[in-house]
Design a protein around this motif. Structure first.
Motif, PDB file in Angstrom:
ATOM      1  N   ILE A   9      46.457  40.945  59.627  1.00 17.31           N
ATOM      2  CA  ILE A   9      47.271  41.371  58.490  1.00 17.31           C
ATOM      3  C   ILE A   9      46.617  40.867  57.215  1.00 17.31           C
ATOM      4  CG2 ILE A   9      49.515  41.241  57.355  1.00 17.31           C
ATOM      5  CD1 ILE A   9      49.483  40.279  60.953  1.00 17.31           C
ATOM      6  N   PHE A  10      46.104  41.786  56.404  1.00 16.51           N
ATOM      7  CA  PHE A  10      45.532  41.440  55.107  1.00 16.51           C
ATOM      8  C   PHE A  10      46.647  41.398  54.067  1.00 16.51           C
ATOM      9  CE2 PHE A  10      41.641  42.814  57.163  1.00 16.51           C
ATOM     10  CZ  PHE A  10      40.648  42.016  56.588  1.00 16.51           C
ATOM     11  N   LEU A  11      46.794  40.252  53.410  1.00 14.66           N
ATOM     12  CA  LEU A  11      47.775  40.111  52.341  1.00 14.66           C
ATOM     13  C   LEU A  11      47.063  40.351  51.009  1.00 14.66           C
ATOM     14  CD1 LEU A  11      49.758  36.958  53.518  1.00 14.66           C
ATOM     15  CD2 LEU A  11      50.246  39.364  53.944  1.00 14.66           C
ATOM     16  N   CYS A  12      47.286  41.524  50.441  1.00 14.23           N
ATOM     17  CA  CYS A  12      46.579  41.939  49.226  1.00 14.23           C
ATOM     18  C   CYS A  12      47.554  42.021  48.062  1.00 14.23           C
ATOM     19  CB  CYS A  12      45.895  43.281  49.453  1.00 14.23           C
ATOM     20  SG  CYS A  12      44.816  43.344  50.892  1.00 14.23           S
ATOM     21  N   VAL A  13      48.327  40.962  47.881  1.00 15.08           N
ATOM     22  CA  VAL A  13      49.327  40.927  46.815  1.00 15.08           C
ATOM     23  C   VAL A  13      48.951  39.849  45.805  1.00 15.08           C
ATOM     24  CG1 VAL A  13      51.134  41.775  48.338  1.00 15.08           C
ATOM     25  CG2 VAL A  13      50.813  39.309  48.088  1.00 15.08           C
ATOM     26  N   LYS A  14      49.598  39.906  44.646  1.00 12.64           N
ATOM     27  CA  LYS A  14      49.316  38.938  43.592  1.00 12.64           C
ATOM     28  C   LYS A  14      49.798  37.544  44.015  1.00 12.64           C
ATOM     29  CE  LYS A  14      49.688  42.396  39.928  1.00 12.64           C
ATOM     30  NZ  LYS A  14      50.417  42.844  38.721  1.00 12.64           N
ATOM     31  N   PRO A  15      49.151  36.495  43.504  1.00 13.78           N
ATOM     32  CA  PRO A  15      49.499  35.133  43.926  1.00 13.78           C
ATOM     33  C   PRO A  15      50.987  34.810  43.824  1.00 13.78           C
ATOM     34  CG  PRO A  15      47.493  35.086  42.623  1.00 13.78           C
ATOM     35  CD  PRO A  15      47.998  36.503  42.572  1.00 13.78           C
ATOM     36  N   LEU A  16      51.632  35.214  42.735  1.00 14.63           N
ATOM     37  CA  LEU A  16      53.028  34.855  42.540  1.00 14.63           C
ATOM     38  C   LEU A  16      53.979  35.667  43.411  1.00 14.63           C
ATOM     39  CD1 LEU A  16      53.188  34.254  38.678  1.00 14.63           C
ATOM     40  CD2 LEU A  16      52.790  32.613  40.522  1.00 14.63           C
ATOM     41  N   ASP A  17      53.447  36.666  44.117  1.00 10.46           N
ATOM     42  CA  ASP A  17      54.265  37.444  45.053  1.00 10.46           C
ATOM     43  C   ASP A  17      54.193  36.904  46.481  1.00 10.46           C
ATOM     44  OD1 ASP A  17      55.086  39.194  43.078  1.00 10.46           O
ATOM     45  OD2 ASP A  17      53.415  40.573  43.395  1.00 10.46           O
ATOM     46  N   PHE A  18      53.328  35.925  46.716  1.00 11.34           N
ATOM     47  CA  PHE A  18      53.094  35.448  48.079  1.00 11.34           C
ATOM     48  C   PHE A  18      54.332  34.832  48.721  1.00 11.34           C
ATOM     49  CE2 PHE A  18      48.705  36.375  48.252  1.00 11.34           C
ATOM     50  CZ  PHE A  18      48.288  36.145  49.547  1.00 11.34           C
ATOM     51  N   HIS A  46      38.092  27.787  35.659  1.00 13.25           N
ATOM     52  CA  HIS A  46      38.775  26.724  36.398  1.00 13.25           C
ATOM     53  C   HIS A  46      40.102  26.342  35.735  1.00 13.25           C
ATOM     54  CE1 HIS A  46      35.194  26.409  38.785  1.00 13.25           C
ATOM     55  NE2 HIS A  46      35.673  25.408  39.470  1.00 13.25           N
ATOM     56  N   ARG A  47      40.137  26.412  34.417  1.00 11.66           N
ATOM     57  CA  ARG A  47      41.375  26.113  33.704  1.00 11.66           C
ATOM     58  C   ARG A  47      42.461  27.127  34.080  1.00 11.66           C
ATOM     59  NH1 ARG A  47      39.120  25.195  29.304  1.00 11.66           N
ATOM     60  NH2 ARG A  47      39.192  27.274  28.388  1.00 11.66           N
ATOM     61  N   LYS A  48      42.083  28.412  34.129  1.00 13.47           N
ATOM     62  CA  LYS A  48      43.048  29.454  34.521  1.00 13.47           C
ATOM     63  C   LYS A  48      43.457  29.286  35.987  1.00 13.47           C
ATOM     64  CE  LYS A  48      45.417  33.283  34.190  1.00 13.47           C
ATOM     65  NZ  LYS A  48      45.984  33.359  35.543  1.00 13.47           N
ATOM     66  N   TYR A  49      42.499  28.925  36.823  1.00 12.01           N
ATOM     67  CA  TYR A  49      42.770  28.699  38.250  1.00 12.01           C
ATOM     68  C   TYR A  49      43.780  27.564  38.423  1.00 12.01           C
ATOM     69  CZ  TYR A  49      41.647  27.731  43.195  1.00 12.01           C
ATOM     70  OH  TYR A  49      41.696  27.539  44.551  1.00 12.01           O
ATOM     71  N   ASP A  50      43.597  26.486  37.673  1.00 13.31           N
ATOM     72  CA  ASP A  50      44.519  25.349  37.756  1.00 13.31           C
ATOM     73  C   ASP A  50      45.927  25.745  37.297  1.00 13.31           C
ATOM     74  OD1 ASP A  50      42.548  23.702  38.726  1.00 13.31           O
ATOM     75  OD2 ASP A  50      42.041  22.828  36.773  1.00 13.31           O
ATOM     76  N   GLU A  51      45.997  26.624  36.298  1.00 11.81           N
ATOM     77  CA  GLU A  51      47.299  27.122  35.847  1.00 11.81           C
ATOM     78  C   GLU A  51      47.980  27.908  36.966  1.00 11.81           C
ATOM     79  OE1 GLU A  51      46.565  29.443  32.385  1.00 11.81           O
ATOM     80  OE2 GLU A  51      45.971  27.731  31.138  1.00 11.81           O
ATOM     81  N   ASP A  52      47.201  28.754  37.647  1.00 17.12           N
ATOM     82  CA  ASP A  52      47.751  29.536  38.758  1.00 17.12           C
ATOM     83  C   ASP A  52      48.216  28.622  39.894  1.00 17.12           C
ATOM     84  OD1 ASP A  52      47.252  31.873  37.391  1.00 17.12           O
ATOM     85  OD2 ASP A  52      45.379  32.319  38.443  1.00 17.12           O
ATOM     86  N   LEU A  53      47.413  27.596  40.192  1.00 16.81           N
ATOM     87  CA  LEU A  53      47.795  26.649  41.241  1.00 16.81           C
ATOM     88  C   LEU A  53      49.103  25.951  40.901  1.00 16.81           C
ATOM     89  CD1 LEU A  53      44.492  24.826  42.322  1.00 16.81           C
ATOM     90  CD2 LEU A  53      45.895  26.358  43.704  1.00 16.81           C
ATOM     91  N   SER A  54      49.254  25.572  39.642  1.00 17.44           N
ATOM     92  CA  SER A  54      50.464  24.885  39.214  1.00 17.44           C
ATOM     93  C   SER A  54      51.691  25.776  39.402  1.00 17.44           C
ATOM     94  CB  SER A  54      50.334  24.470  37.747  1.00 17.44           C
ATOM     95  OG  SER A  54      51.492  23.829  37.292  1.00 17.44           O
TER      96      SER A  54
END
Length: 280
Positions: free
Chosen positions: A66-75, A257-265
């Motif tokens: 099953i490939f999950l191809c959704v946006k991070p905040l939809d996970f 990396h700054r944007k990535y850290d924001e997404d992780l948060s």
């Protein structure tokens, strides 16, 4: 083997189309779900036999991968929806770099992998970045890499390396295209060559350079030395690049990396206490 795709947006559709063109998957072996069924219906029209399902749970049922191809905040929403329909024999593949493998392993009984794709897979090229969870068996890894090898070169790495590897493999095509675009614009403005011709020449140059570095046995330094003659035209151009580009990629990496850290948060907020556990 049935393969499900949850999410048929830009990258989900790209993967489906690439697998079908490569012959690695047949339409009959694919089922797809999406919030907007119009996108999946268009895929089914182009590829008769492809199964359009009404829900994510229906997509999961009976699928090996099953490939999950959704946006991070939809996970978190999607995982909560499908978890009860999953079992330990199935393989969940996240294509989203910020979503951590360890968290998905805690939330589902399935085996978990993260495979970050690239737009280059649409022409069966580029690297797919592969990170495997603790429950992935050697035979599972072989299955996934055989599938990805049909459209890319699988590249295994640590999850901590995902962001920088994605900068190069996934974001890189946009970065290279932007630089080529600027080069073509300057060429047109300063010399009179058409922008279209400059882009054609540059595109073929990028293709050939990639082949020299991957198939021709050249390292980057060897290629630079081979083309550049001391005191020649190329050497003059390299001096300009040295003065102008030095430090640019430091700032690029810092920005991504700054944007990535924001997404992780944001994801840590969604997943709560589970976010404290990371895959090594």
């Amino acid at each position: 083997m049935r393969v499900a795709f949850i999410g048929t947006g830009s990258m989900g559709s790209l993967l489906i189309e690439a697998f079908l063109r490569s012959g690695a998957l047949l339409p009959q072996s694919i089922c797809a779900s999406n919030r907007s069924q119009s996108k999946t219906k268009l895929l089914a029209q182009r590829h008769p036999g492809l199964h359009v399902v009404r829900s994510n749970v229906e997509a999961v049922q009976g699928s090996k991968i099953i490939f999950l191809c959704v946006k991070p905040l939809d996970f978190s929403k999607v995982i909560a929806e499908i978890t009860d329909a999953l079992d330990e024999k199935q393989i969940i593949v996240s294509i989203t770099s910020p979503v951590e493998v360890g968290i998905l392993e805690q939330l589902t009984p399935a085996k978990v992998a993260k495979i970050v794709p690239s737009i280059t897979h649409s022409v069966h090229s580029g690297s797919s970045l592969c990170i495997y969870g603790k429950r992935i068996r050697p035979e599972d890894r072989l299955l996934l890499e055989q599938l990805m090898s049909s459209i890319s070169t699988p590249f295994t790495l640590k999850e901590t390396e995902t962001r920088i590897a994605s900068d190069i493999a996934s974001c890189g095509p946009a970065f290279m295209a932007y630089m080529l675009q600027l080069w073509a614009e300057s060429a047109e403005e300063l010399t009179g060559i058409s922008r279209e011709d400059a882009l054609k020449l540059g595109s073929q140059m990028l293709l050939g350079t990639g082949k020299l570095l991957t198939e021709g046995g050249f390292t980057t330094n060897q290629l630079i030395d081979r083309v550049s003659v001391p005191g020649g035209v190329t050497a003059q151009g390299l001096a300009v690049l040295e003065s102008g580009l030095r430090g640019v990629f430091d700032r690029l990496i810092e920005a991504t990396h700054r944007k990535y850290d924001e997404d992780l948060s944001k994801l840590h907020t969604l997943f709560g206490p589970l976010s404290s556990t990371k895959n090594p």
